[in-house]
Every structure is written in C-alpha cells, then in structure tokens.
Design an enzyme around this catalytic site. Structure first.
Site, PDB file in Angstrom:
ATOM      1  N   ARG A 157      50.378  43.565  46.239  1.00 53.41           N
ATOM      2  CA  ARG A 157      51.117  42.414  46.746  1.00 53.41           C
ATOM      3  C   ARG A 157      52.411  42.957  47.350  1.00 53.41           C
ATOM      4  O   ARG A 157      52.925  43.988  46.919  1.00 53.41           O
ATOM      5  CB  ARG A 157      51.461  41.436  45.621  1.00 53.41           C
ATOM      6  CG  ARG A 157      50.250  40.776  44.967  1.00 53.41           C
ATOM      7  CD  ARG A 157      50.693  39.815  43.872  1.00 53.41           C
ATOM      8  NE  ARG A 157      49.544  39.127  43.300  1.00 53.41           N
ATOM      9  CZ  ARG A 157      48.841  39.571  42.270  1.00 53.41           C
ATOM     10  NH1 ARG A 157      49.175  40.722  41.694  1.00 53.41           N
ATOM     11  NH2 ARG A 157      47.802  38.893  41.809  1.00 53.41           N
ATOM     12  N   LYS A 184      52.759  38.973  39.956  1.00 56.78           N
ATOM     13  CA  LYS A 184      52.573  37.520  39.993  1.00 56.78           C
ATOM     14  C   LYS A 184      51.705  37.026  38.844  1.00 56.78           C
ATOM     15  O   LYS A 184      51.964  35.976  38.259  1.00 56.78           O
ATOM     16  CB  LYS A 184      51.938  37.144  41.338  1.00 56.78           C
ATOM     17  CG  LYS A 184      51.736  35.659  41.552  1.00 56.78           C
ATOM     18  CD  LYS A 184      51.109  35.409  42.910  1.00 56.78           C
ATOM     19  CE  LYS A 184      50.807  33.938  43.122  1.00 56.78           C
ATOM     20  NZ  LYS A 184      50.161  33.704  44.432  1.00 56.78           N
ATOM     21  N   HIS A 253      49.936  39.632  53.529  1.00 56.33           N
ATOM     22  CA  HIS A 253      48.839  39.706  52.560  1.00 56.33           C
ATOM     23  C   HIS A 253      47.638  40.479  53.111  1.00 56.33           C
ATOM     24  O   HIS A 253      46.730  40.832  52.362  1.00 56.33           O
ATOM     25  CB  HIS A 253      48.411  38.282  52.188  1.00 56.33           C
ATOM     26  CG  HIS A 253      47.416  38.202  51.087  1.00 56.33           C
ATOM     27  ND1 HIS A 253      47.725  38.457  49.765  1.00 56.33           N
ATOM     28  CD2 HIS A 253      46.087  37.904  51.111  1.00 56.33           C
ATOM     29  CE1 HIS A 253      46.631  38.310  49.020  1.00 56.33           C
ATOM     30  NE2 HIS A 253      45.632  37.984  49.814  1.00 56.33           N
ATOM     31  N   ARG A 256      46.511  43.770  51.387  1.00 58.29           N
ATOM     32  CA  ARG A 256      45.845  43.545  50.096  1.00 58.29           C
ATOM     33  C   ARG A 256      44.418  43.022  50.286  1.00 58.29           C
ATOM     34  O   ARG A 256      43.467  43.534  49.690  1.00 58.29           O
ATOM     35  CB  ARG A 256      46.672  42.561  49.278  1.00 58.29           C
ATOM     36  CG  ARG A 256      46.109  42.188  47.909  1.00 58.29           C
ATOM     37  CD  ARG A 256      47.171  41.368  47.179  1.00 58.29           C
ATOM     38  NE  ARG A 256      46.651  40.660  46.019  1.00 58.29           N
ATOM     39  CZ  ARG A 256      46.465  41.213  44.825  1.00 58.29           C
ATOM     40  NH1 ARG A 256      46.717  42.485  44.645  1.00 58.29           N
ATOM     41  NH2 ARG A 256      46.019  40.499  43.815  1.00 58.29           N
ATOM     42  N   HIS A 279      43.857  41.114  40.091  1.00 58.58           N
ATOM     43  CA  HIS A 279      43.382  39.721  40.028  1.00 58.58           C
ATOM     44  C   HIS A 279      42.909  39.414  38.609  1.00 58.58           C
ATOM     45  O   HIS A 279      42.231  40.230  37.982  1.00 58.58           O
ATOM     46  CB  HIS A 279      42.212  39.505  40.992  1.00 58.58           C
ATOM     47  CG  HIS A 279      42.625  39.321  42.416  1.00 58.58           C
ATOM     48  ND1 HIS A 279      42.525  40.316  43.365  1.00 58.58           N
ATOM     49  CD2 HIS A 279      43.161  38.253  43.063  1.00 58.58           C
ATOM     50  CE1 HIS A 279      42.952  39.876  44.528  1.00 58.58           C
ATOM     51  NE2 HIS A 279      43.350  38.630  44.373  1.00 58.58           N
ATOM     52  N   TYR A 288      36.236  37.689  48.883  1.00 57.82           N
ATOM     53  CA  TYR A 288      36.303  38.897  49.710  1.00 57.82           C
ATOM     54  C   TYR A 288      34.919  39.527  49.843  1.00 57.82           C
ATOM     55  O   TYR A 288      34.518  39.958  50.927  1.00 57.82           O
ATOM     56  CB  TYR A 288      37.258  39.923  49.097  1.00 57.82           C
ATOM     57  CG  TYR A 288      38.707  39.502  49.057  1.00 57.82           C
ATOM     58  CD1 TYR A 288      39.311  38.879  50.144  1.00 57.82           C
ATOM     59  CD2 TYR A 288      39.489  39.741  47.928  1.00 57.82           C
ATOM     60  CE1 TYR A 288      40.645  38.499  50.102  1.00 57.82           C
ATOM     61  CE2 TYR A 288      40.822  39.370  47.881  1.00 57.82           C
ATOM     62  CZ  TYR A 288      41.395  38.746  48.966  1.00 57.82           C
ATOM     63  OH  TYR A 288      42.708  38.383  48.926  1.00 57.82           O
TER      64      TYR A 288
END
Length: 305
Positions: A157, A184, A253, A256, A279, A288
């Site tokens: 990130r 995050k 982003h 990433r 994640h 993805y």
C-alpha cells in the site's frame, strides 16, 4: 458517591480515548471528512446530525446515491457510525430503514465497480525505462526506480511504502526482508515481514535498486523514501503518461493490484499472494485472480477460428 461519579467519568474518558486509538490518525481523518459531508447535508435541511435518527441517515444515503457509487455509500455509513462512537453516541446503521434502502439502491445501481488498471509487467518495464532515459538527476532516478520496483514487488500500500524505515530493512543473500510495523488491516500493530528475492533480470531487480538508493542517498536513519503517499500516485501517473499510457486509468493503488494480478497470472495461489499483500480476506485477491484469468481460461480459446 462523588468519588464513584468521578471514577466513572474518568473511565468514560479513557474508554473514548481507547476507541480513538483503535484507528490510525489517517483513518480517523477520513472518517471525519466523510462525517462533515453528512453534517453539511443536515445543516442544509435543518436536521440534527448528532445523534442522528436512522430515518435521517436513510434520507442522506438516498441523496448520496444520485451521484455516488454504492461503495461510497457504505463508506459514509461506516464513518457516521464511527464518529457517533467517538462522540459517545450510538446509531444503529443496521436499522431496517437504512439497510433496506441501501439494498434497494444496490438493486437499482448494481454493485460492480470498475477499478483502476493494474500496472502489469509491460507497464512496469516501460516506467523503469522512462525513468532511466528521461531523468537527469541521478539521485531522483535511483529513488524513483527503487520506490516503484519495491512498491510493485512487495504489493505495498502507498502508506506502507512511504513509511519504510531504514531499521525495517534487512538484506540477505536471498534478497531483502522489509518489516511493516503497521498497516490498514493491522491497526493493532502486530506487524508483518515482506520478503523480496533478487530478480534474474538485474535491470528490473528491486533489491539491487533499493541497495543502490540507500548507498547513493547516504541515508543513516529514518524513512528511506521520505515522500508523501500522494506523491507516489503523482509519480506513477507522470511516468505512465510519459510512456504513452492514459494515466487517468491508473492510481497509486495500481502497483499493489499489479503485483497481485501478475502473481495470480503466473500461478501463485491466493494464500501466498495474501501473505505478501497482507489482505485479511480472500474477496479482493480472488477478484485479481478472476481478472487475470479472463483470457487464460476463456472458452473462446477452445474455438478454432
């Protein structure tokens, strides 16, 4: 009796402070920004924003839905809930007036989100080539190559990338280990380590360029890049534009998401991708993987035309 009241008051203040500390400063800032939008709506319509009635919140998301994505509505609801907690109030954002309204909006608008393009191998190569050809400042050239290659290869990130400290880095014979103190999805600060191996192709190796950047910049301590997360996005867009890509289709982003997409396309399983990106759920990683397989597992490949 007065001592008990005083103790309870202190406990209440400490409890609210703990709630505030459960979120990062940037996250709280984002919640407040969202909540201020709700406050403006209430002021214009002579309504009370705090504590808010579920009916008023439902009116607000109807108003928002005219020009906003469903994801924005959900984020604003979360912000309203958090700010209520921080101010010592409660609001039921699962109230039928809110939830059923949101479901109706979703059915009308749909929930599919067209995300920004990922930076894939082709874009990555062209960005590095553009930096090499167009930058006359050797210091900036080394920094930007290290920044972009590390950002991509570690699935970072932007906030994680710009907060890498020299003490967080350990070079090994296999590559480099980078310790992430907080992210995050890791508000409690347990931390994680990203391991990036040496690439076969030295001209695109993140480990080599990171080493070079640390050496040429003569950093002794502190942040290794020392730029803002917004600047990362601006650099990415600038170099993509110079390489002939439509920079509007990309964001900060994109490094990433590019890593996750390329890794999935190369056969990496979702667990190993999540171990690198951090994640906590499979939802985004599976998205993805799904996008990387659009052409690979396309039934039209079986048709001989």
């Amino acid at each position: 009796m007065s001592n008990i009241v005083k103790d309870l008051s202190s406990i209440e203040l400490e409890t609210l402070d703990n709630i505030r500390s459960s979120k990062s400063v940037n996250t709280i800032r984002a919640y407040k920004s969202d909540f201020n939008h709700f406050v403006d709506f209430c002021k214009k319509n002579n309504l009370k924003p705090l504590p808010a009635d579920p009916k008023i919140v439902s009116f607000y998301i109807t108003h928002l839905s005219l020009n906003s994505k469903v994801s924005t509505l959900k984020r604003r609801l979360a912000s309203i809930s958090v700010i209520h907690k921080l101010k010592g109030h409660y609001i039921d954002i699962k109230h039928p007036l809110i939830i059923e309204n949101l479901m109706g909006i979703q059915r009308k608008k749909g929930v599919f989100q067209k995300s920004k393009n990922p930076i894939l191998v082709n874009e990555l190569r062209q960005i590095i080539n553009i930096i090499e050809k167009n930058s006359t400042n050797e210091l900036k050239k080394n920094r930007d190559k290290a920044l972009i290659l590390i950002g991509f290869s570690g699935g970072f990130r932007r906030s994680e990338l710009v907060n890498i400290d020299l003490d967080d880095i350990e070079f090994t014979k296999e590559g480099v280990k980078i310790f992430i103190k907080r992210s995050k999805t890791d508000q409690s600060g347990e931390g994680m380590i990203k391991a990036i191996p040496y690439f076969k192709e030295k001209s695109f190796c993140p480990v080599i360029f990171l080493k070079q950047w640390i050496e040429i910049s003569k950093i002794q301590k502190g942040l290794i890049f020392d730029i803002s997360d917004k600047m990362v996005a601006l650099l990415i867009k600038r170099y993509l534009s110079k390489a002939g890509f439509d920079s509007k289709k990309y964001s900060g982003h994109s490094l990433r998401s590019g890593f996750a997409t390329v890794a999935a396309d190369s056969g990496a399983d979702e667990k190993s991708i999540m171990n690198m990106t951090g994640h906590k759920t499979t939802q985004m990683v599976r998205r993805y993987i799904k996008e990387s397989n659009l052409f690979k597992n396309n039934p039209l490949n079986k048709i001989n035309l």
